[in-house]
Design a protein around this motif. Sequence first.
Motif, PDB file in Angstrom:
ATOM      1  N   PHE A 267     -53.004 -26.006   1.054  1.00 47.76           N
ATOM      2  CA  PHE A 267     -53.421 -27.274   0.602  1.00 47.76           C
ATOM      3  C   PHE A 267     -53.427 -27.987   2.158  1.00 47.76           C
ATOM      4  O   PHE A 267     -52.450 -28.018   2.716  1.00 47.76           O
ATOM      5  CB  PHE A 267     -52.534 -27.721  -0.257  1.00 47.76           C
ATOM      6  N   ALA A 268     -54.396 -28.498   2.429  1.00 52.20           N
ATOM      7  CA  ALA A 268     -54.496 -29.517   3.707  1.00 52.20           C
ATOM      8  C   ALA A 268     -55.161 -30.818   3.279  1.00 52.20           C
ATOM      9  O   ALA A 268     -56.017 -31.003   2.583  1.00 52.20           O
ATOM     10  CB  ALA A 268     -55.198 -28.953   4.642  1.00 52.20           C
ATOM     11  N   THR A 269     -54.566 -31.993   3.601  1.00 50.46           N
ATOM     12  CA  THR A 269     -54.932 -33.276   3.457  1.00 50.46           C
ATOM     13  C   THR A 269     -56.335 -33.275   4.362  1.00 50.46           C
ATOM     14  O   THR A 269     -56.495 -32.695   5.368  1.00 50.46           O
ATOM     15  CB  THR A 269     -53.953 -34.655   3.898  1.00 50.46           C
ATOM     16  N   PRO A 270     -57.267 -34.216   3.608  1.00 51.47           N
ATOM     17  CA  PRO A 270     -58.824 -34.059   4.449  1.00 51.47           C
ATOM     18  C   PRO A 270     -58.672 -34.861   5.652  1.00 51.47           C
ATOM     19  O   PRO A 270     -59.294 -34.749   6.704  1.00 51.47           O
ATOM     20  CB  PRO A 270     -59.663 -34.878   3.472  1.00 51.47           C
ATOM     21  N   LYS A 271     -57.452 -35.970   5.916  1.00 51.98           N
ATOM     22  CA  LYS A 271     -57.292 -36.692   7.147  1.00 51.98           C
ATOM     23  C   LYS A 271     -55.880 -36.846   7.199  1.00 51.98           C
ATOM     24  O   LYS A 271     -55.116 -36.930   6.021  1.00 51.98           O
ATOM     25  CB  LYS A 271     -58.133 -38.044   7.027  1.00 51.98           C
ATOM     26  N   LYS A 272     -55.372 -36.786   8.383  1.00 55.13           N
ATOM     27  CA  LYS A 272     -53.859 -37.009   8.379  1.00 55.13           C
ATOM     28  C   LYS A 272     -53.240 -38.442   7.562  1.00 55.13           C
ATOM     29  O   LYS A 272     -53.372 -39.402   7.949  1.00 55.13           O
ATOM     30  CB  LYS A 272     -53.369 -37.018   9.996  1.00 55.13           C
ATOM     31  N   MET A 273     -52.569 -38.072   6.484  1.00 55.23           N
ATOM     32  CA  MET A 273     -52.101 -39.279   5.621  1.00 55.23           C
ATOM     33  C   MET A 273     -50.659 -39.625   5.677  1.00 55.23           C
ATOM     34  O   MET A 273     -50.339 -40.339   5.034  1.00 55.23           O
ATOM     35  CB  MET A 273     -52.456 -38.745   4.178  1.00 55.23           C
ATOM     36  N   GLY A 274     -49.759 -38.896   6.472  1.00 57.61           N
ATOM     37  CA  GLY A 274     -48.426 -38.994   6.580  1.00 57.61           C
ATOM     38  C   GLY A 274     -48.074 -40.483   6.544  1.00 57.61           C
ATOM     39  O   GLY A 274     -47.308 -41.001   5.697  1.00 57.61           O
ATOM     40  N   ALA A 275     -48.491 -41.186   7.824  1.00 57.88           N
ATOM     41  CA  ALA A 275     -47.913 -42.496   8.214  1.00 57.88           C
ATOM     42  C   ALA A 275     -49.293 -43.468   7.365  1.00 57.88           C
ATOM     43  O   ALA A 275     -48.956 -45.066   7.739  1.00 57.88           O
ATOM     44  CB  ALA A 275     -48.322 -42.751   9.488  1.00 57.88           C
ATOM     45  N   GLN A 276     -50.171 -43.158   6.352  1.00 56.74           N
ATOM     46  CA  GLN A 276     -50.928 -44.041   5.735  1.00 56.74           C
ATOM     47  C   GLN A 276     -50.506 -44.830   4.760  1.00 56.74           C
ATOM     48  O   GLN A 276     -51.182 -44.444   3.518  1.00 56.74           O
ATOM     49  CB  GLN A 276     -52.346 -43.271   5.576  1.00 56.74           C
ATOM     50  N   THR A 277     -49.609 -45.489   4.771  1.00 57.29           N
ATOM     51  CA  THR A 277     -49.098 -46.498   3.658  1.00 57.29           C
ATOM     52  C   THR A 277     -48.945 -47.787   4.141  1.00 57.29           C
ATOM     53  O   THR A 277     -48.826 -47.947   5.512  1.00 57.29           O
ATOM     54  CB  THR A 277     -47.722 -46.071   3.199  1.00 57.29           C
ATOM     55  N   ALA A 278     -49.201 -48.830   3.406  1.00 55.80           N
ATOM     56  CA  ALA A 278     -49.110 -50.187   3.778  1.00 55.80           C
ATOM     57  C   ALA A 278     -47.806 -50.472   4.503  1.00 55.80           C
ATOM     58  O   ALA A 278     -47.624 -51.438   5.691  1.00 55.80           O
ATOM     59  CB  ALA A 278     -49.425 -51.440   2.722  1.00 55.80           C
ATOM     60  N   GLU A 279     -46.834 -50.009   3.736  1.00 54.37           N
ATOM     61  CA  GLU A 279     -45.441 -50.363   4.758  1.00 54.37           C
ATOM     62  C   GLU A 279     -45.172 -49.799   6.188  1.00 54.37           C
ATOM     63  O   GLU A 279     -44.836 -50.415   6.807  1.00 54.37           O
ATOM     64  CB  GLU A 279     -44.298 -49.820   3.854  1.00 54.37           C
ATOM     65  N   ALA A 280     -45.744 -48.322   6.311  1.00 56.79           N
ATOM     66  CA  ALA A 280     -45.662 -47.883   7.455  1.00 56.79           C
ATOM     67  C   ALA A 280     -46.419 -48.799   8.569  1.00 56.79           C
ATOM     68  O   ALA A 280     -46.104 -48.837   9.522  1.00 56.79           O
ATOM     69  CB  ALA A 280     -45.966 -46.266   7.252  1.00 56.79           C
ATOM     70  N   ASN A 281     -47.680 -49.040   7.946  1.00 51.00           N
ATOM     71  CA  ASN A 281     -48.825 -49.629   8.842  1.00 51.00           C
ATOM     72  C   ASN A 281     -48.027 -50.894   9.397  1.00 51.00           C
ATOM     73  O   ASN A 281     -48.084 -51.325  10.370  1.00 51.00           O
ATOM     74  CB  ASN A 281     -49.885 -49.857   8.230  1.00 51.00           C
ATOM     75  N   VAL A 282     -47.438 -51.740   8.456  1.00 51.35           N
ATOM     76  CA  VAL A 282     -46.923 -53.063   8.581  1.00 51.35           C
ATOM     77  C   VAL A 282     -45.624 -52.860   9.577  1.00 51.35           C
ATOM     78  O   VAL A 282     -45.691 -53.492  10.792  1.00 51.35           O
ATOM     79  CB  VAL A 282     -46.520 -53.818   7.432  1.00 51.35           C
ATOM     80  N   ASN A 283     -44.853 -51.900   9.385  1.00 52.89           N
ATOM     81  CA  ASN A 283     -43.735 -51.621  10.125  1.00 52.89           C
ATOM     82  C   ASN A 283     -44.260 -51.298  11.690  1.00 52.89           C
ATOM     83  O   ASN A 283     -43.560 -51.736  12.300  1.00 52.89           O
ATOM     84  CB  ASN A 283     -42.732 -50.703   9.704  1.00 52.89           C
ATOM     85  N   ALA A 284     -45.004 -50.191  11.786  1.00 52.32           N
ATOM     86  CA  ALA A 284     -45.375 -49.787  13.017  1.00 52.32           C
ATOM     87  C   ALA A 284     -46.236 -50.707  13.896  1.00 52.32           C
ATOM     88  O   ALA A 284     -46.011 -50.951  15.186  1.00 52.32           O
ATOM     89  CB  ALA A 284     -46.076 -48.387  13.105  1.00 52.32           C
ATOM     90  N   GLY A 285     -46.913 -51.582  13.126  1.00 55.03           N
ATOM     91  CA  GLY A 285     -47.827 -52.508  13.552  1.00 55.03           C
ATOM     92  C   GLY A 285     -47.139 -53.808  14.287  1.00 55.03           C
ATOM     93  O   GLY A 285     -47.327 -54.006  15.477  1.00 55.03           O
TER      94      GLY A 285
END
Length: 307
Positions: A267-285
């Motif tokens: 199984f492979a995700t179609p695009k790298k999804m690991g960090a693709q959450t609102a929380e991670a985006n907010v924290n890293a951003g």
Amino acid sequence: MKRILVATDKPFALSAIRNIKSVSDKAGYELRLLEKYTEKSQLLEAVADVDAIIIRSDIVDAEVLEAARKLKIVVRAGAGYDNIDLAAAKLKGVVAMNTPGQNANAVAELVFGMMLMQARNRYDGKSGTELMGKKIGIHAFGNVGVNVARIALGFGMKVFAYDPFVKKEVMIAYNVTPVDNEEELYKTCQYVSLHIPANDKTKKSINYQLIKIMPFGATLINTARKEVIDEEALSKMFSERKDFIYLTDIEPSNNAELSRDFAARYFATPKKMGAQTAEANVNAGIAAANQIVRFFENGDTTFQVNK
Ligand code: 3PG
């Protein structure tokens, strides 16, 4: 007035952009956005007159750095910075930073999302297996590895880790059993989760010799980088071991072949999804924006990766 460009092929959640803008506004900076770009030329144009750039897995190579005539700092909102030409940045006097830890939980949760999905036969109605009591090996005990350990212990898994850069006492403090080398980790654990960076030492380091010694039900999970896997070894393992499973957040070059021949175990995700959450985006951003402001206002170079 300083200008920050957020250049993300894979856009942040809206809430993250709002938060980045508020940090930038408060500092009196201008914020620009370049999202979902399809051509490198768009990036080259957008960087021309900005002082700072926030990126994700976007490539910042010598050409981009050359085009960014005013650039002083580039921050990779995330952990891995193999997408930045660090030497070229240094040569141009551009500071490169990452935001370690900010998206680690999101990546760790995806590891378990994929493991559960596979252990339950992708919810096809057939009897599956449980994670409780199984052994998981964490290959590299950084921020993501620590989060994987926390969640694995919650599932009642037996947790092992290997990391030559982390003291055994640290692992023990997290209730994780340290092992002495890669071979021991792979020999011991049915599940192995990769959290190593991509660099000259690690590229293709997850090879046939290593994965073939995994016990029955061998399940390798890669939310790290495409480059660390020896892709020929994957094909060989799939052909030779009917129990081998590979779950990945980064499509290998032989994705089409593996999907065609080993669909039930690959199984492979179609695009790298690991960090693709609102929380991670907010924290890293937010971390990236704050690091930029602190750099310009106080000369703070904490988290610089190209010293
Ligand atoms: C990282 O290195 O932080 C992760 O691989 C996430 O990458 P992304 O920001 O491109 O999703």
